[in-house]
Design an enzyme around this catalytic site. Structure first.
Site, mmCIF file in Angstrom:
data_model
loop_
_atom_site.group_PDB
_atom_site.id
_atom_site.type_symbol
_atom_site.label_atom_id
_atom_site.label_comp_id
_atom_site.label_asym_id
_atom_site.label_seq_id
_atom_site.Cartn_x
_atom_site.Cartn_y
_atom_site.Cartn_z
ATOM 1 N N HIS A 1 4.715 -26.779 34.119
ATOM 2 C CA HIS A 1 3.367 -26.260 34.337
ATOM 3 C C HIS A 1 2.503 -27.211 35.159
ATOM 4 C CE1 HIS A 1 4.314 -23.694 30.626
ATOM 5 N NE2 HIS A 1 4.326 -22.909 31.687
ATOM 6 N N GLU B 1 0.827 -10.281 34.121
ATOM 7 C CA GLU B 1 2.097 -10.420 33.396
ATOM 8 C C GLU B 1 2.568 -9.027 32.984
ATOM 9 O OE1 GLU B 1 5.346 -10.873 31.343
ATOM 10 O OE2 GLU B 1 4.491 -12.677 32.265
ATOM 11 N N ASP C 1 2.327 -4.769 36.522
ATOM 12 C CA ASP C 1 3.369 -5.144 37.461
ATOM 13 C C ASP C 1 2.762 -5.984 38.588
ATOM 14 O OD1 ASP C 1 5.416 -5.319 39.283
ATOM 15 O OD2 ASP C 1 5.851 -3.178 39.345
ATOM 16 N N GLY C 2 3.172 -7.250 38.682
ATOM 17 C CA GLY C 2 2.639 -8.124 39.716
ATOM 18 C C GLY C 2 2.969 -7.653 41.113
ATOM 19 N N ASP D 1 5.035 -17.455 38.887
ATOM 20 C CA ASP D 1 5.655 -18.092 37.731
ATOM 21 C C ASP D 1 6.652 -17.109 37.135
ATOM 22 O OD1 ASP D 1 6.353 -19.456 35.476
ATOM 23 O OD2 ASP D 1 4.334 -19.678 34.686
#
Length: 285
Positions: A64, A108, A139-140, A157
């Site tokens: 991170h 996310e 949905d990204g 990520d």
């Protein structure tokens, strides 16, 4: 009560990592994947998606720190940040430690991951209640296609290119990412392991090179991903990750880190020869 339970993550047909489990804290199946949170003996609480280790309390800071602070200290004034994936909350947690960030949008796809981490792994997820974080369960891929917002930094990520994360490694997705970046925007992506994922790295860098003029790769080490040594890709519309890195800004931020520092920032882009071999023509640094 003594537990004889172990978690084993197998990689292909020749490698495995076993961790002693003290207690199962959560186990569920969403429409996308299985989600498990366990308490381990040596690594604290651990999140697994489809049996693959995503996060452990012992080493989460390495991932991170490096996915977040590297781009945020290259960009001179990041105000709006988009995190795609990152359901454990660790990347968004690090983003909002930067006082200049006005808003962090996190998209996310799996609500079960977020809910499980909020309840059982607050080390990474507690910041998700911060007012500067806009959490979107969705949905990204569709988000970057549809949004009219512009972001200074975008952090992908993601898991490996399997299941719901597969489109996050495609050229169409990065064309849409490019569209919703500001004129001097930066995108960082999870870039796999050079030990076992060279083909994926080559594919991802090839995609980025078709979309961006400036493409780089940097590395970090961790305890629980296969091979231990992993990479991030960085693509930028304007900034060079070393030449435009303001080391003084790290000191002036007043932030403390467990992994990242200004020396690590620079060193991370000095890739060992075995990583550069076969990727040299795809790297601009």
């Amino acid at each position: 009560m003594h537990s004889d339970l172990w978690v084993e993550e197998k990689f292909e047909d020749f490698l495995g990592l076993r961790l002693k489990v003290e207690k199962v804290l959560f186990s569920g199946k969403s429409e996308f994947q299985t989600v498990d949170v366990v308490e381990t003996k040596g690594h604290g609480k651990m999140l697994l998606n489809d049996g693959l280790i995503m996060v452990t309390e012992r080493d989460e800071f390495a991932y991170h720190d490096m996915i977040s602070h590297v781009p945020l200290f290259i960009h001179p004034n990041p105000k709006k940040v988009l995190v795609i994936g990152g359901g454990d909350g660790g990347s968004a947690r690090e983003v909002i430690r930067h006082k200049g960030v006005e808003k962090c949008t996190m998209v996310e796809i799996d609500a079960m991951v977020v809910d499980a981490c909020k309840e059982f792994i607050p080390l990474t997820a507690s910041a998700l209640d911060d007012d500067r974080i806009e959490l979107i369960i969705g949905d990204g891929v569709q988000f970057v296609k549809d949004t009219t917002e512009k972001f200074d930094v975008i952090i992908i990520d993601s898991t490996d290119p399997i299941g719901p994360a597969t489109p996050l490694f495609g050229e169409e997705f990065y064309q849409d990412v490019n569209k919703c970046l500001s004129d001097d925007g930066i995108v960082v992506s999870q870039g796999e392991t050079p030990w076992y994922g060279k083909e994926i790295q080559h594919s991802l860098l090839s995609v980025l090179n078709n979309v961006f003029d400036n493409t780089y790769m940097y590395s970090f080490s961790n305890l629980t991903y296969p091979g231990g040594l992993w990479c991030f890709t960085l693509a930028s519309k304007k900034y060079h990750p070393i030449n435009d890195f303001n080391a003084d800004a790290v000191d002036k931020s007043g932030l403390e880190f467990k992994y990242y520092n200004k020396g690590v920032h620079t060193a991370a882009f000095a890739l060992p020869n075995f990583i550069r071999d076969g990727l040299q023509h795809l790297l601009k640094n």
